[in-house]
Design an enzyme around this catalytic site. Structure first.
Site, PDB file in Angstrom:
ATOM      1  N   TYR A   1      -1.917  -6.000  17.008  1.00 18.97           N
ATOM      2  CA  TYR A   1      -2.149  -5.179  15.812  1.00 18.97           C
ATOM      3  C   TYR A   1      -3.435  -4.364  15.926  1.00 18.97           C
ATOM      4  O   TYR A   1      -3.412  -3.135  15.731  1.00 18.97           O
ATOM      5  CB  TYR A   1      -2.149  -6.073  14.568  1.00 18.97           C
ATOM      6  CG  TYR A   1      -2.445  -5.336  13.282  1.00 18.97           C
ATOM      7  CD1 TYR A   1      -1.446  -4.640  12.608  1.00 18.97           C
ATOM      8  CD2 TYR A   1      -3.734  -5.350  12.728  1.00 18.97           C
ATOM      9  CE1 TYR A   1      -1.733  -3.971  11.422  1.00 18.97           C
ATOM     10  CE2 TYR A   1      -4.017  -4.686  11.549  1.00 18.97           C
ATOM     11  CZ  TYR A   1      -3.007  -4.002  10.893  1.00 18.97           C
ATOM     12  OH  TYR A   1      -3.286  -3.331   9.727  1.00 18.97           O
TER      13      TYR A   1
ATOM     14  N   LYS B   1      -3.804  -0.213  16.061  1.00 19.28           N
ATOM     15  CA  LYS B   1      -4.563   0.542  15.068  1.00 19.28           C
ATOM     16  C   LYS B   1      -5.679   1.358  15.717  1.00 19.28           C
ATOM     17  O   LYS B   1      -6.040   2.433  15.242  1.00 19.28           O
ATOM     18  CB  LYS B   1      -5.130  -0.417  14.018  1.00 19.28           C
ATOM     19  CG  LYS B   1      -4.058  -1.005  13.103  1.00 19.28           C
ATOM     20  CD  LYS B   1      -3.315   0.079  12.332  1.00 19.28           C
ATOM     21  CE  LYS B   1      -2.323  -0.476  11.344  1.00 19.28           C
ATOM     22  NZ  LYS B   1      -1.630   0.555  10.549  1.00 19.28           N
TER      23      LYS B   1
ATOM     24  N   ILE C   1       0.830  -1.204   0.000  1.00 19.67           N
ATOM     25  CA  ILE C   1       0.000   0.000   0.000  1.00 19.67           C
ATOM     26  C   ILE C   1       0.865   1.255   0.000  1.00 19.67           C
ATOM     27  O   ILE C   1       0.547   2.248  -0.655  1.00 19.67           O
ATOM     28  CB  ILE C   1      -0.952  -0.012   1.211  1.00 19.67           C
ATOM     29  CG1 ILE C   1      -1.969  -1.145   1.063  1.00 19.67           C
ATOM     30  CG2 ILE C   1      -1.667   1.327   1.363  1.00 19.67           C
ATOM     31  CD1 ILE C   1      -2.824  -1.382   2.291  1.00 19.67           C
TER      32      ILE C   1
ATOM     33  N   ASP D   1      14.953   3.266  10.101  1.00 17.91           N
ATOM     34  CA  ASP D   1      14.327   2.496  11.175  1.00 17.91           C
ATOM     35  C   ASP D   1      13.453   3.484  11.932  1.00 17.91           C
ATOM     36  O   ASP D   1      13.961   4.342  12.662  1.00 17.91           O
ATOM     37  CB  ASP D   1      15.390   1.895  12.090  1.00 17.91           C
ATOM     38  CG  ASP D   1      14.800   1.159  13.289  1.00 17.91           C
ATOM     39  OD1 ASP D   1      13.559   1.161  13.454  1.00 17.91           O
ATOM     40  OD2 ASP D   1      15.585   0.607  14.081  1.00 17.91           O
TER      41      ASP D   1
END
Length: 249
Positions: free
Chosen positions: A150, A154, A18, A60
Site C-alpha cells: 500500500y 501511494k 472518503i 472494475d
C-alpha cells in the site's frame, strides 16, 4: 469555489467512505458526478439519493474496457468531462510477506488503473481544460512497519502525478495529488470498531491537530484542486493530514 457548477466529474470508489464524501461535495457544488464503484448496492443508493446529477456505473477499474465504457457513459450522459478523481484503492497488504500476486493486485488497482483512466479520459479533459486529482496518503512519505504494498503504491501515485502534470500540461490539463492523513473512513472504522472518540485519541499522538481528519475535509481539498481557485496549481501535493510530522507511523 469557482468553476465547479455544471461541470462533470468521474469519482472512482465514489460510493463509500472518503469517496462518498467527495461525491456529495461535488453534488453540493453543482457538479454532475458519475460514480464508478464495484459495490452495486451502495452505488445505486447514492445515485437514487442524489439523482439526477449523480449516476452510478458498476466498474472494475482494473479492466480497460470497463474504463472506456465509464468515460463514454459520462460524456454521453452529461455531454462533457471536466474532472477525474482517482480515489478507489485496495488496502491489501501483508508487508514483507506479500506475494507477487498481492503486489501486482495492489499496484494494478492503486496505481496503474488511475493512469489508464486518465489517459482514456484525456481527449475529453483537454476539450474542457480539465483537472485530475490522485488520492495519495501519508503512507507515501512515512515508513510503516508491516506495510509494504500500500505505501509503495501511494508513493508511486505521487510521481505518476508529476509525470501526468508534465505530459498533459500542453493540453491544458492540470494534475495534482491529495495526500491524506489518518481520516475517518471505512478502514479506520474497522480498526477502531467504530469508536471514533478512541480513534481520535490514538490519532492525536501522530497529528498536530490532535485528531483524525474528516472525510469532508479531504473532499474540500479535492474540490479546491479541481476548481478555478487552483488554476495555477499542477504537479503538486496538497497535504490534508493535520501535520503528521511529529512521528512516523
Amino acid at each position: 469555489m469557482r468553476g465547479l457548477k455544471d461541470k462533470v466529474a468521474i469519482v472512482t470508489g465514489g460510493a463509500a467512505s472518503i469517496g462518498l464524501a467527495i461525491t456529495e461535495a461535488f453534488h453540493a457544488a453543482g457538479t454532475h458526478v458519475i460514480v464508478a464503484a464495484r459495490s452495486r448496492d451502495k452505488g445505486e443508493a447514492v445515485a437514487r439519493r442524489l439523482a439526477p446529477s449523480v449516476i452510478y456505473r458498476h466498474t472494475d477499474i482494473t479492466d480497460d474496457s470497463e474504463l472506456e465504457q465509464l468515460v463514454a457513459q459520462a460524456v454521453a450522459t452529461f455531454g462533457r468531462l471536466d474532472f477525474v478523481v482517482n480515489n478507489a484503492c485496495s488496502y491489501l497488504d501483508n508487508g514483507q510477506r506479500s506475494t507477487r500476486e498481492e503486489w501486482l493486485t495492489t499496484l494494478d488497482t492503486n496505481l496503474v488503473s488511475g493512469a489508464m483512466l486518465v489517459e482514456l479520459a484525456r481527449p475529453h479533459l483537454a476539450k474542457q481544460q480539465g483537472a485530475v486529482v490522485n488520492l495519495s496518503s501519508i503512507s507515501a512519505h512515512a515508513a510503516q512497519s508491516g506495510r509494504w504494498t500500500y505505501p509503495v503504491s501511494k508513493a508511486g501515485i505521487l510521481h505518476l502525478t508529476r509525470l501526468q502534470a508534465m505530459d498533459y500540461a500542453g493540453e491544458g490539463i492540470r494534475v495534482n495529488a491529495l495526500v491524506a492523513g489518518w481520516t475517518v473512513s471505512d478502514p479506520i472504522a474497522g480498526l477502531s470498531g467504530g469508536d471514533w472518540t478512541r480513534a481520535d485519541q490514538v490519532a492525536a499522538e501522530f497529528h498536530l491537530l490532535g485528531r483524525l481528519g474528516r472525510a469532508t475535509e479531504v473532499a474540500d481539498g479535492v474540490l479546491f484542486l479541481c476548481s478555478d481557485n487552483a488554476s495555477f496549481v499542477t504537479g503538486s501535493e496538497l497535504r490534508v493530514e493535520g501535520d503528521i510530522g511529529r512521528a512516523h507511523v
